[in-house]
Design a protein around this motif. Structure first.
Motif, PDB file in Angstrom:
ATOM      1  N   GLY A   1      27.653  36.107  20.578  1.00  0.00           N
ATOM      2  CA  GLY A   1      28.660  36.730  21.026  1.00  0.00           C
ATOM      3  C   GLY A   1      29.765  35.740  22.049  1.00  0.00           C
ATOM      4  O   GLY A   1      30.882  36.439  22.637  1.00  0.00           O
ATOM      5  N   PHE A   2      29.329  34.619  22.041  1.00  0.00           N
ATOM      6  CA  PHE A   2      30.159  33.693  22.793  1.00  0.00           C
ATOM      7  C   PHE A   2      31.007  33.043  21.902  1.00  0.00           C
ATOM      8  O   PHE A   2      31.741  33.521  21.179  1.00  0.00           O
ATOM      9  N   GLU A   3      31.004  31.567  21.960  1.00  0.00           N
ATOM     10  CA  GLU A   3      32.056  30.729  21.315  1.00  0.00           C
ATOM     11  C   GLU A   3      31.793  30.845  19.708  1.00  0.00           C
ATOM     12  O   GLU A   3      30.584  31.157  19.322  1.00  0.00           O
ATOM     13  N   HIS A   4      32.858  30.661  18.639  1.00  0.00           N
ATOM     14  CA  HIS A   4      32.636  30.897  17.427  1.00  0.00           C
ATOM     15  C   HIS A   4      31.918  29.731  16.843  1.00  0.00           C
ATOM     16  O   HIS A   4      31.374  29.959  15.748  1.00  0.00           O
ATOM     17  N   LEU A   5      31.912  28.612  17.484  1.00  0.00           N
ATOM     18  CA  LEU A   5      31.217  27.387  17.245  1.00  0.00           C
ATOM     19  C   LEU A   5      30.326  26.922  18.345  1.00  0.00           C
ATOM     20  O   LEU A   5      30.885  26.458  19.333  1.00  0.00           O
TER      21      LEU A   5
END
Length: 125
Positions: A74-78
């Protein structure tokens, strides 16, 4: 992601998945769907149990990596969810390319040699 000499099949697969995930993220975020790509470093498995001792300093256990991965959902996409891998990547990206390449090549060569020795012992039995 850094270069990994002698491991082109692993690196090419990782780069493909990274780009695929980024493309999916860009395409589906307008629909409220988040796509996340978690990029692990070395994780201790049966395959790595005979690796040199220095690599274990930054290697995650399967359990510690699993916990770190779940915390990053749920945080950064990478992301690189395991903190030791993040520190290792930060240092590698700060190094001159020639130095990073030399270290990566030496490490990959040692691992390959260990694997070849293990395979030759297995074949002799």
């Amino acid at each position: 992601m850094t270069k990994m000499p002698l491991k082109f099949n692993v690196v090419s697969g990782q780069r493909y998945l990274k780009m695929f995930s980024e493309s999916l993220h860009s395409e589906y975020k307008q629909h409220g769907i988040d796509i996340q790509c978690q990029v692990p470093g070395h994780v201790a498995t049966e395959m790595t149990k005979n690796s040199n001792k220095a690599s274990f300093m930054v290697m995650a256990t399967t359990e510690s990596f699993r916990k770190a991965s779940v915390r990053w959902i749920g945080f950064e996409h990478l992301c690189d969810p395991y903190w030791k891998h993040s520190v290792q990547m930060f240092i590698a990206l700060a190094m001159p390319d020639a130095m990073c390449d030399a270290i990566a090549f030496r490490t990959a060569s040692e691992l390959r040699k260990e694997g070849q020795m293990k395979e030759s012992k297995y074949n002799m039995q």
